[in-house]
Design an enzyme around this catalytic site. Structure first.
Site, short mmCIF file in Angstrom:
data_model
loop_
_atom_site.label_atom_id
_atom_site.label_comp_id
_atom_site.label_asym_id
_atom_site.label_seq_id
_atom_site.Cartn_x
_atom_site.Cartn_y
_atom_site.Cartn_z
N GLU A 187 -9.13 -11.31 6.70
CA GLU A 187 -8.01 -10.75 7.48
C GLU A 187 -8.35 -10.81 8.97
OE1 GLU A 187 -7.03 -6.76 6.25
OE2 GLU A 187 -5.20 -6.72 7.46
N HIS A 234 0.87 -1.19 0.00
CA HIS A 234 0.00 0.00 0.00
C HIS A 234 0.90 1.23 0.00
CE1 HIS A 234 -3.64 -2.33 1.07
NE2 HIS A 234 -2.83 -3.07 1.81
N HIS A 288 -2.35 10.05 5.99
CA HIS A 288 -3.14 10.72 4.95
C HIS A 288 -3.16 12.24 5.13
CE1 HIS A 288 -5.47 6.81 3.85
NE2 HIS A 288 -4.34 6.94 3.19
N ARG A 341 -7.71 9.57 -3.46
CA ARG A 341 -8.40 10.45 -2.50
C ARG A 341 -8.62 11.81 -3.11
NH1 ARG A 341 -4.84 11.76 1.63
NH2 ARG A 341 -3.38 10.27 0.74
C1 6MZ Z 1 -6.48 -3.66 4.99
C2 6MZ Z 1 -4.99 -1.97 4.52
C3 6MZ Z 1 -4.01 -2.59 5.34
O1 6MZ Z 1 -4.27 3.32 -0.09
O2 6MZ Z 1 -3.66 5.37 1.17
N1 6MZ Z 1 -4.45 -0.85 4.04
N2 6MZ Z 1 -6.21 -2.51 4.36
N3 6MZ Z 1 -5.61 -4.29 5.79
C4 6MZ Z 1 -4.37 -3.79 6.02
N4 6MZ Z 1 -3.57 -4.45 6.89
C5 6MZ Z 1 -2.68 -3.83 7.81
N5 6MZ Z 1 -2.90 -1.84 5.27
C6 6MZ Z 1 -3.18 -0.78 4.47
O3 6MZ Z 1 -2.59 3.17 1.74
C7 6MZ Z 1 -3.16 3.08 3.02
C8 6MZ Z 1 -4.48 2.34 2.93
O4 6MZ Z 1 -4.25 0.97 2.56
C9 6MZ Z 1 -5.19 0.11 3.18
C10 6MZ Z 1 -6.11 0.99 4.01
O5 6MZ Z 1 -7.25 1.33 3.25
C11 6MZ Z 1 -5.24 2.24 4.24
O6 6MZ Z 1 -5.99 3.41 4.51
P1 6MZ Z 1 -3.16 4.07 0.56
O7 6MZ Z 1 -1.98 4.30 -0.32
#
Ligand code: 6MZ
Length: 346
Positions: free
Chosen positions: A204, A19, A67, A102
């Site tokens: 998860e 992510h 964010h 976003r």
């Molecule tokens: C589920 C996760 C996550 O999208 O703003 N994110 N979703 N489970 C996890 N396990 C720990 N880790 C990250 O990156 C941040 C976003 O990624 C998802 C969540 O929606 C988080 O807000 P971006 O680049």
């Protein structure tokens, strides 16, 4: 660096579950904090250090803080280029980055410009000559429901067609305790029908069995985590059979699951279950910034925890190539690269 650590650093690697905003390093975070001193954000609010753990809920609070720090095109460009360079420096040869577009009214950031900027970062890194190929997955945050999911798929489809193959799929992520996959099914079906690949966070947390059963019917092209799918973790043989029958690879993130406390210890991680089954399992970082790790370290941890020798580890990294979402020609190129880099003695 000792010899073993060097092996893992030099091992060519594929990262499929990263992510963007969770992957921001300490150094980049420092630059962001300096850019926005009025937010009074400290490092301790954006990362979970060695030996520390948080509940999954608390992890999602961390993303909210990040964010706030990443809310302009300029920030996204810096964060994405830094993240790509760091993965390249860690020996990652192919990376799929995922991020949730976003909109930020104050800075005029739109979902469109968000994705455009991420793509610009990928192109910029390519032109620097870094030895890494990068693709992008547009993420759906499950909390936002049906309509936003559908808009996100439309956006991803547009970019799939206009980005020269850089946007390859959709990620479904976000707080697993919020929302339900059944509301997102039409958007995911649409994505699949227009040729976008699907990587879905499934099971998860323990309460998602019915949802996982439903979403496995799509079927997805890959599964994120899948921690509670198998019977030993309260899942079922029926779910395992579906995953195996469709040969759906799992993206497994050891440190993330241990620090986020969905898995009690490294040795109890579900990597063991799927690896013993011989099912395609890909070691990934999830959020290398938030969880203070990198992919080399994750491979090394998997090896020491599950007693894998260098040859088995090499095989694991090589088999990940078959799970990528990019085109066949790139798969072949990567296989060639692995052959060239393979040490004589493992
Ligand atoms: C589920 C996760 C996550 O999208 O703003 N994110 N979703 N489970 C996890 N396990 C720990 N880790 C990250 O990156 C941040 C976003 O990624 C998802 C969540 O929606 C988080 O807000 P971006 O680049």
């Amino acid at each position: 660096m000792d010899e073993d650590a060097r092996f893992y650093r030099e091992l060519p690697k594929v990262e499929l579950h990263a992510h963007l905003n969770g992957s921001v390093s300490f150094v980049t975070m420092e630059k962001l904090i300096k850019r926005k001193p009025h937010l009074n954000i400290e490092h301790s609010m954006t990362a979970i250090g060695k030996g520390q753990r948080r509940t999954l809920d608390e992890c999602f609070e961390v993303f909210k803080v990040i964010h706030k720090l990443v809310d302009t095109e300029e920030d996204i460009l810096m964060v994405a280029t830094d993240v790509i360079r760091e993965f390249a420096a860690d020996g990652v040869k192919y990376l799929e980055l995922r991020s949730t577009p976003r909109e930020e009214k104050d800075t005029r950031l739109t979902k469109q410009s968000y994705v455009e900027t991420a793509i610009k970062a990928i192109q910029q890194c390519k032109s620097e000559g870094l030895d890494i190929d990068v693709r992008f997955l547009v993420a759906i945050d499950r909390r936002n429901g049906t309509e936003v999911a559908m808009e996100t798929v439309k956006l991803a489809e547009e970019f799939m067609l206009s980005s020269g193959g850089l946007v390859v799929g959709i990620d479904l992520s976000g707080d697993p305790t919020v929302g339900h996959g059944k509301y997102l099914l039409p958007a995911l079906e649409k994505a699949k029908n227009c040729g976008l690949k699907l990587s879905l966070h499934l099971s998860e947390v323990p309460s998602q069995l019915e949802e996982s059963d439903l979403l496995l019917n799509l079927p997805p092209d890959r599964i994120g985590h899948g921690t509670f799918l198998h019977p030993e973790m309260g899942g079922s043989q029926h779910l395992v059979d579906k995953v195996v029958k469709n040969n759906i690879p799992l993206e497994l993130c050891l440190t993330s699951n241990v620090k986020g406390q969905t898995v009690p210890s490294y040795s109890q991680h579900h990597f063991r279950y799927w690896y013993q089954l011989g099912h395609p399992s890909v070691i990934c970082t999830d959020d290398k910034g938030v969880f203070c790790t990198d992919l080399s370290q994750e491979y090394q941890l998997a090896a020491s925890t599950f007693d894998l020798g260098h040859e088995a580890v090499w095989k694991l990294s090589q088999q990940a190539i078959d799970c990528i979402f990019a085109e066949e020609a790139l798969k072949e190129q990567l296989k060639q690269k692995w052959n060239e880099l393979q040490p004589q003695v493992l």
